[in-house]
Design a protein around this motif. Structure first.
Motif, PDB file in Angstrom:
ATOM      1  N   PRO A  88      -9.348  -2.079  -5.431  1.00  0.00           N
ATOM      2  CA  PRO A  88      -9.008  -3.655  -6.061  1.00  0.00           C
ATOM      3  C   PRO A  88      -8.231  -4.456  -4.932  1.00  0.00           C
ATOM      4  N   THR A  89      -7.790  -3.958  -3.798  1.00  0.00           N
ATOM      5  CA  THR A  89      -7.247  -4.797  -2.666  1.00  0.00           C
ATOM      6  C   THR A  89      -7.453  -3.990  -1.323  1.00  0.00           C
ATOM      7  N   LEU A  90      -7.846  -4.612  -0.305  1.00  0.00           N
ATOM      8  CA  LEU A  90      -7.649  -3.736   0.917  1.00  0.00           C
ATOM      9  C   LEU A  90      -6.393  -4.043   1.670  1.00  0.00           C
ATOM     10  N   ARG A  91      -5.485  -5.044   1.196  1.00  0.00           N
ATOM     11  CA  ARG A  91      -4.229  -5.536   1.775  1.00  0.00           C
ATOM     12  C   ARG A  91      -3.118  -3.924   1.678  1.00  0.00           C
ATOM     13  N   CYS A  92      -2.515  -3.988   2.840  1.00  0.00           N
ATOM     14  CA  CYS A  92      -1.555  -2.762   2.882  1.00  0.00           C
ATOM     15  C   CYS A  92      -0.253  -3.157   3.413  1.00  0.00           C
ATOM     16  N   ARG A 145      -1.647  -4.812  -6.366  1.00  0.00           N
ATOM     17  CA  ARG A 145      -2.242  -5.291  -7.475  1.00  0.00           C
ATOM     18  C   ARG A 145      -2.087  -4.825  -8.948  1.00  0.00           C
ATOM     19  N   VAL A 146      -0.977  -4.268  -9.111  1.00  0.00           N
ATOM     20  CA  VAL A 146      -0.640  -3.667 -10.488  1.00  0.00           C
ATOM     21  C   VAL A 146      -1.412  -4.017 -11.621  1.00  0.00           C
ATOM     22  N   ASP A 147      -1.496  -5.493 -11.629  1.00  0.00           N
ATOM     23  CA  ASP A 147      -1.971  -6.055 -12.691  1.00  0.00           C
ATOM     24  C   ASP A 147      -3.682  -5.808 -12.942  1.00  0.00           C
ATOM     25  N   LEU A 148      -4.235  -5.695 -11.692  1.00  0.00           N
ATOM     26  CA  LEU A 148      -5.761  -5.203 -11.811  1.00  0.00           C
ATOM     27  C   LEU A 148      -5.749  -3.860 -12.252  1.00  0.00           C
ATOM     28  N   LEU A 149      -4.853  -2.847 -11.765  1.00  0.00           N
ATOM     29  CA  LEU A 149      -5.090  -1.604 -12.370  1.00  0.00           C
ATOM     30  C   LEU A 149      -4.661  -1.598 -14.060  1.00  0.00           C
ATOM     31  N   GLU A 150      -3.700  -2.420 -14.280  1.00  0.00           N
ATOM     32  CA  GLU A 150      -3.299  -2.356 -15.871  1.00  0.00           C
ATOM     33  C   GLU A 150      -4.542  -2.853 -16.471  1.00  0.00           C
ATOM     34  N   THR A 151      -5.238  -3.796 -16.002  1.00  0.00           N
ATOM     35  CA  THR A 151      -6.693  -4.343 -16.831  1.00  0.00           C
ATOM     36  C   THR A 151      -7.719  -3.151 -16.877  1.00  0.00           C
ATOM     37  N   VAL A 152      -7.891  -2.597 -15.790  1.00  0.00           N
ATOM     38  CA  VAL A 152      -8.868  -1.506 -15.748  1.00  0.00           C
ATOM     39  C   VAL A 152      -8.416  -0.420 -16.789  1.00  0.00           C
ATOM     40  N   CYS A 168      -3.774   6.251  -5.782  1.00  0.00           N
ATOM     41  CA  CYS A 168      -3.776   6.827  -4.136  1.00  0.00           C
ATOM     42  C   CYS A 168      -2.812   5.737  -3.643  1.00  0.00           C
ATOM     43  N   THR A 169      -1.202   6.152  -3.458  1.00  0.00           N
ATOM     44  CA  THR A 169      -0.403   5.171  -2.959  1.00  0.00           C
ATOM     45  C   THR A 169       0.545   5.548  -2.037  1.00  0.00           C
ATOM     46  N   ASN A 170       0.927   4.884  -0.908  1.00  0.00           N
ATOM     47  CA  ASN A 170       1.813   5.114  -0.211  1.00  0.00           C
ATOM     48  C   ASN A 170       3.223   5.432  -0.657  1.00  0.00           C
ATOM     49  N   LEU A 171       3.429   5.106  -1.911  1.00  0.00           N
ATOM     50  CA  LEU A 171       4.905   5.033  -2.356  1.00  0.00           C
ATOM     51  C   LEU A 171       5.918   4.246  -1.494  1.00  0.00           C
ATOM     52  N   GLN A 172       5.584   3.225  -1.168  1.00  0.00           N
ATOM     53  CA  GLN A 172       6.331   2.699   0.008  1.00  0.00           C
ATOM     54  C   GLN A 172       7.504   1.499  -0.775  1.00  0.00           C
ATOM     55  N   ASP A 173       6.570   0.654  -1.759  1.00  0.00           N
ATOM     56  CA  ASP A 173       7.502  -0.204  -2.083  1.00  0.00           C
ATOM     57  C   ASP A 173       7.230  -0.340  -3.611  1.00  0.00           C
ATOM     58  N   LEU A 174       7.818   0.197  -4.657  1.00  0.00           N
ATOM     59  CA  LEU A 174       7.489   0.303  -6.049  1.00  0.00           C
ATOM     60  C   LEU A 174       8.809  -0.576  -6.844  1.00  0.00           C
ATOM     61  N   GLY A 175       8.038  -1.336  -7.573  1.00  0.00           N
ATOM     62  CA  GLY A 175       9.175  -2.387  -8.581  1.00  0.00           C
ATOM     63  C   GLY A 175       8.934  -1.553  -9.752  1.00  0.00           C
ATOM     64  N   ALA A 176       9.520  -2.255 -10.738  1.00  0.00           N
ATOM     65  CA  ALA A 176       9.742  -1.655 -12.127  1.00  0.00           C
ATOM     66  C   ALA A 176       8.302  -1.653 -12.787  1.00  0.00           C
ATOM     67  N   ARG A 177       7.424  -2.730 -12.746  1.00  0.00           N
ATOM     68  CA  ARG A 177       5.990  -2.686 -13.090  1.00  0.00           C
ATOM     69  C   ARG A 177       5.032  -1.567 -12.637  1.00  0.00           C
ATOM     70  N   ALA A 178       5.279  -1.159 -11.198  1.00  0.00           N
ATOM     71  CA  ALA A 178       4.471  -0.146 -10.555  1.00  0.00           C
ATOM     72  C   ALA A 178       5.155   1.327 -11.206  1.00  0.00           C
ATOM     73  N   TRP A 179       6.518   1.224 -11.461  1.00  0.00           N
ATOM     74  CA  TRP A 179       6.852   2.570 -11.969  1.00  0.00           C
ATOM     75  C   TRP A 179       6.523   2.739 -13.424  1.00  0.00           C
ATOM     76  N   ALA A 180       6.332   1.693 -14.154  1.00  0.00           N
ATOM     77  CA  ALA A 180       6.067   2.184 -15.537  1.00  0.00           C
ATOM     78  C   ALA A 180       4.369   1.886 -15.593  1.00  0.00           C
ATOM     79  N   PHE A 181       3.809   1.647 -14.622  1.00  0.00           N
ATOM     80  CA  PHE A 181       2.284   1.878 -14.738  1.00  0.00           C
ATOM     81  C   PHE A 181       2.085   3.581 -14.519  1.00  0.00           C
ATOM     82  N   LEU A 182       2.850   4.073 -13.427  1.00  0.00           N
ATOM     83  CA  LEU A 182       2.727   5.477 -13.048  1.00  0.00           C
ATOM     84  C   LEU A 182       3.614   6.221 -14.292  1.00  0.00           C
ATOM     85  N   ASP A 183       4.250   5.965 -14.936  1.00  0.00           N
ATOM     86  CA  ASP A 183       4.911   6.736 -16.043  1.00  0.00           C
ATOM     87  C   ASP A 183       4.084   7.458 -16.993  1.00  0.00           C
TER      88      ASP A 183
END
Length: 469
Positions: A88-92, A145-152, A168-183
């Motif tokens: 969904p993104t090439l940015r890192c 782009r956790v919003d795109l992951l949620e949609t898919v 496939c994540t570097n686990l570097q900077d995770l906010g509440a929304r990312a943790w909720a997705f991974l849960d």
């Protein structure tokens, strides 16, 4: 009796390993090779070969049919698509020195899915047949782009009865929304852990604060989720490898018992790295030493860990139909059961093909969301995805267990007709299968215990692998 053609290779203990085209194998001495080559088999030779399924009396008799069945079971076949890698993104938010995907800077524009691309991805997924789907989110850093992951994910849960997701994540900077997705229970985490903190910081994070953030998030993830949800792999710099004992200790500390020892790939920015001379020989030596260390450690601790790819090669030798890893499929059909969709909506046959195209080396895309899969290009690539008629492979005893990698050949040599023994792929897999057979024929308790654990059986004995005296 008619004897099926046998291919042979000298082993580290001086004996000879013989294999037929269906993957049947045994060890014997040089005297048997002389008798076989001279068409002067003894009565005992004939009885041994017949009992082992290496010969037949007449066409279509039971021995002939059994061999044909075993051969057929070792061939992979086209399957319906059920594994899609999405970018969904090439940015890192990291700048790893050996980055294999030529990632885009964190604040760059034009490297995320557009609304049209997202719609095209969902339409493509909707057109797939079958009840199962596995989606792997790659990047860049996909959680940007956790919003795109949620949609898919929401779409796939509605469309498929049994969806599964890997981030496939570097686990570097995770906010509440990312943790909720991974849960979610249907969502797995794959990350990179390059050994101890010093090695990880040198190769990936480059600053102690960033390193601390990663290890804090990794600690939180393994404490938050059940065993098996979080996996990791290390990327090994042959010129500066980590302490392998420390690497294993660190992986076990985080509850990760499967380690995929990965060399720096010849893709993306990693192509710029100079690892010195004889990289392949040094890698093979490192990997062999790692397997020995792993076997000794498993026996000493009673807590069994594996090197993932070695285990796959072991299973490929000892089980028909064990071809879960694409590198040891034969044939390895592209755009059959898996495909990659990049940030711009282009299709690629593999993630490595995407990386190679990204740096402008060659356009290996096979269509896009707008025009569909370019089947003519796929068939062209598929012409090199099997080893049955390769003039070198047909003489190799490991042919029934091995595969091909035309993308790696193109990346390294710019062509796919390099003599097979001169390729990285062949040199690596010769060493791997040499080690597999060394380990299965070892008659010591540490090796037997690890082989049993890696195969998922109660016990292993060297009596299970044939020897002809």
């Amino acid at each position: 009796m008619n004897v099926w053609p046998l291919k042979f290779r000298e082993t580290s203990d001086g004996s000879m390993l013989f294999c037929d085209d269906a993957g049947g194998f045994f060890k014997a001495g040089h005297s048997f090779l002389d008798r076989y080559a001279g068409n002067d088999l003894s009565v005992a030779d004939v009885a041994f070969l017949k009992e082992g399924g290496h010969g037949f009396d007449t066409d279509l008799d039971l021995a002939w049919t059994s061999f044909a069945y075993r051969w057929a079971r070792r061939q992979s076949k086209p399957q319906s698509m059920n594994y899609v890698i999405l970018v969904p993104t090439l940015r890192c938010n990291l700048t790893c020195a050996y980055c294999q995907v030529s990632r885009a800077p964190l604040n760059a524009r034009g490297f995320d899915w557009s609304d049209a691309t997202l719609s095209g991805v969902l339409a493509f997924l909707d057109g797939l047949q079958g009840q199962d789907i596995k989606i792997e989110f790659q990047g860049g850093e996909p959680l940007l782009r956790v919003d795109l992951l949620e949609t898919v994910r929401a779409f796939c849960r509605e469309r498929f009865p049994r969806p599964q997701f890997v981030v496939c994540t570097n686990l570097q900077d995770l906010g509440a929304r990312a943790w909720a997705f991974l849960d979610a229970q249907d969502t797995l985490i794959s990350t990179s852990l390059d050994g101890d903190r010093m090695t990880h910081e040198r190769q990936r994070t480059h600053a102690s604060k960033v390193t601390e953030a990663f290890f804090d998030n990794l600690e939180r993830a393994v404490g938050r989720y059940p065993a098996g949800k979080v996996s990791a792999l290390p990327t090994i710099d042959v010129a500066n490898p980590p302490d392998f004992a420390g690497l294993l200790d660190n992986y076990e500390r985080y509850g990760i018992r499967s380690v995929y020892l990965r060399p720096i790939n010849h893709q993306g920015f990693a192509r710029r790295l100079d690892q010195g001379e004889n990289v392949l020989a040094r890698w093979n030596r490192l990997h062999s030493e790692f397997i020995d260390l792993l076997i000794a450690r498993n026996h000493r601790t009673g807590r069994f860990m594996e090197e993932y790819y070695f285990s796959q090669c072991l299973k490929r030798v000892l089980r028909v139909g064990a071809d879960n890893h694409v590198d040891i499929r034969n044939p390895n059909f592209f755009a059959s059961d898996y495909i990659v969709i990049d940030h711009d909506g282009r299709f690629y046959p593999t993630d490595e093909a995407r990386m190679l195209s990204r740096i402008g080396r060659m356009d290996l895309s096979i269509g896009d969301l707008g025009t569909g899969i370019d089947r003519a290009k796929v068939e062209l690539l598929n012409s090199g995805t099997f080893n049955h008629f390769d003039p070198d492979c047909i003489h190799c005893p490991y042919q029934p267990f091995c595969g091909t990698d035309v993308i790696d050949d193109i990346s390294r040599y710019g062509r796919i007709d390099i003599p097979r023994p001169d390729t990285w792929f062949c040199g690596r897999h010769l060493s791997l299968f040499d080690k597999v057979f060394e380990v299965v024929y070892r008659n010591d308790e540490p090796a037997r215990a690890s082989v049993a654990a890696w195969l998922g059986v109660n016990a292993w004995s060297s009596d299970l692998v044939p020897v002809h005296s």
